[in-house]
Design a protein around this motif. Structure first.
Motif, short mmCIF file in Angstrom:
data_model
loop_
_atom_site.label_atom_id
_atom_site.label_comp_id
_atom_site.label_asym_id
_atom_site.label_seq_id
_atom_site.Cartn_x
_atom_site.Cartn_y
_atom_site.Cartn_z
N ALA A 55 -9.10 -35.55 -31.07
CA ALA A 55 -8.87 -34.58 -32.14
C ALA A 55 -8.14 -33.35 -31.61
O ALA A 55 -7.21 -32.83 -32.24
CB ALA A 55 -10.19 -34.19 -32.78
N ASP A 56 -8.57 -32.87 -30.44
CA ASP A 56 -7.90 -31.71 -29.84
C ASP A 56 -6.45 -32.03 -29.52
O ASP A 56 -5.55 -31.20 -29.76
CB ASP A 56 -8.63 -31.31 -28.55
N LYS A 57 -6.21 -33.19 -28.98
CA LYS A 57 -4.86 -33.60 -28.61
C LYS A 57 -3.94 -33.67 -29.83
O LYS A 57 -2.78 -33.25 -29.79
CB LYS A 57 -4.90 -34.96 -27.91
N LEU A 58 -4.47 -34.22 -30.94
CA LEU A 58 -3.65 -34.45 -32.13
C LEU A 58 -3.75 -33.31 -33.15
O LEU A 58 -3.11 -33.38 -34.19
CB LEU A 58 -4.06 -35.76 -32.80
N LYS A 59 -4.59 -32.31 -32.84
CA LYS A 59 -4.84 -31.22 -33.78
C LYS A 59 -5.32 -31.76 -35.13
O LYS A 59 -4.84 -31.38 -36.20
CB LYS A 59 -3.58 -30.35 -33.96
N ALA A 60 -6.27 -32.67 -35.02
CA ALA A 60 -6.82 -33.34 -36.21
C ALA A 60 -8.30 -33.00 -36.33
O ALA A 60 -9.02 -32.95 -35.33
CB ALA A 60 -6.65 -34.86 -36.10
N GLU A 61 -8.76 -32.80 -37.55
CA GLU A 61 -10.18 -32.51 -37.76
C GLU A 61 -10.99 -33.81 -37.70
O GLU A 61 -10.56 -34.84 -38.21
CB GLU A 61 -10.41 -31.82 -39.10
N VAL A 62 -12.15 -33.72 -37.07
CA VAL A 62 -13.08 -34.85 -37.04
C VAL A 62 -14.15 -34.62 -38.10
O VAL A 62 -14.76 -33.55 -38.17
CB VAL A 62 -13.77 -34.98 -35.67
N ILE A 63 -14.38 -35.64 -38.94
CA ILE A 63 -15.39 -35.55 -39.99
C ILE A 63 -16.46 -36.60 -39.69
O ILE A 63 -16.25 -37.80 -39.91
CB ILE A 63 -14.76 -35.80 -41.37
N PRO A 64 -17.60 -36.18 -39.16
CA PRO A 64 -18.66 -37.15 -38.84
C PRO A 64 -19.13 -37.87 -40.10
O PRO A 64 -19.32 -37.25 -41.15
CB PRO A 64 -19.78 -36.27 -38.25
N ALA A 65 -19.32 -39.18 -39.99
CA ALA A 65 -19.78 -39.94 -41.15
C ALA A 65 -20.28 -41.31 -40.71
O ALA A 65 -19.73 -41.92 -39.80
CB ALA A 65 -18.65 -40.12 -42.17
#
Length: 272
Positions: A55-65
């Motif tokens: 997520a840090d590398k891609l600048k993407a938010e992680v949504i736990p589910a």
């Protein structure tokens, strides 16, 4: 190499655990091809894996589910639309787990509670994912939904156990929901039947090393690796495949159409 195949598209990638994961490679390539994405995995998988690093590398938010829980999936689609700024264009379901396999239970000695979990996690979650998305009208017209599967859905492979049943159900859901989603919303649904791949999940299947070697000798083009599978997924997410739906697409170097190869015959003859 970027061709901007997904320029301006929004996506959700379920199941990226670590660099061995096909989903991990898909996430990387989707961003490389111009998409913005969110990532989702179970809280336990996130603790065990490296999703946050991706997520840090891609600048993407992680949504736990937990993909077996409808309310969690609703949160993923709601939050993803909020973060990405609109409806979702593509979704990858890369989720599978068998407690029976993990516990070493043979196919004729299954724990049925474990089987219920296998089917729910590995197949029914695909239906839940799409049902939630459709009811929320979260996927844009022309969108693409993919799930990863294996030829054990059609043929018997020793050691694949109840995951074979799960993959059969997964593919059936892809066809059935593909009809409904295409008819009502113009969304396409497909499954990709990948070569045996040494992911974290694949490594847990008994005899995987031998199967990889056998499949390599049976496949005219050799086994497809995780990165090559990710390339195929990108094409399926793109507008280049906008009329492809309800298909189980083999990505296995030709293994699925082979009966016997010279390489396999030579090995058997050498061992006589």
């Amino acid at each position: 190499m970027s061709h901007n195949l997904l320029k301006g598209k929004r996506g959700i990638v379920f199941g990226a655990l670590n660099e061995m994961s096909i989903a991990w490679k898909v996430a990387e390539k989707a961003v490389e091809q111009g998409a913005t994405i969110t990532l989702s995995n179970t809280p336990m998988a996130m603790r065990m894996g490296e999703t946050n690093a991706l997520a840090d590398k891609l600048k993407a938010e992680v949504i736990p589910a937990d993909a077996t829980i409808v309310e969690d999936l609703e949160q993923v689609f709601a939050r993803s639309q909020e973060v990405l700024g609109g409806k979702i264009d593509f979704v990858l379901h890369s989720i599978g787990m068998s407690p029976n396999v993990r516990k070493g239970r043979d196919y004729d000695d299954l724990d049925y509670k474990f089987l219920d979990k296998t089917l729910d996690i590995s197949a029914v979650s695909f239906h839940k994912m799409m049902q939630v998305a459709k009811k929320m009208d979260a996927i844009a017209e022309g969108g693409s939904v993919l799930a990863l599967t294996h030829i054990a859905a059609q043929r018997t492979f020793a050691g694949y156990n109840d995951m074979a049943d799960a993959k059969s159900l997964l593919e059936s859901i892809g066809r059935s929901f593909g009809y409904v989603y295409g008819r009502d919303k113009g969304v396409r649904v497909n499954t990709i039947s990948q070569s045996p791949t040494m992911t974290t999940a694949g490594a847990g299947i008994g005899g995987m090393g031998g199967f990889l070697e056998f499949a390599e000798k049976m496949s005219p083009l050799g086994n497809a690796n995780a990165e090559e599978c990710a390339d195929y997924c990108i094409v399926m997410f793109s507008d280049l495949t906008r009329k492809v739906t309800m298909q189980n697409l083999f990505h296995d170097g030709g293994f699925s159409n082979m009966g016997l190869t010279i390489a396999v015959m030579d090995e058997f003859n050498a061992n006589k």
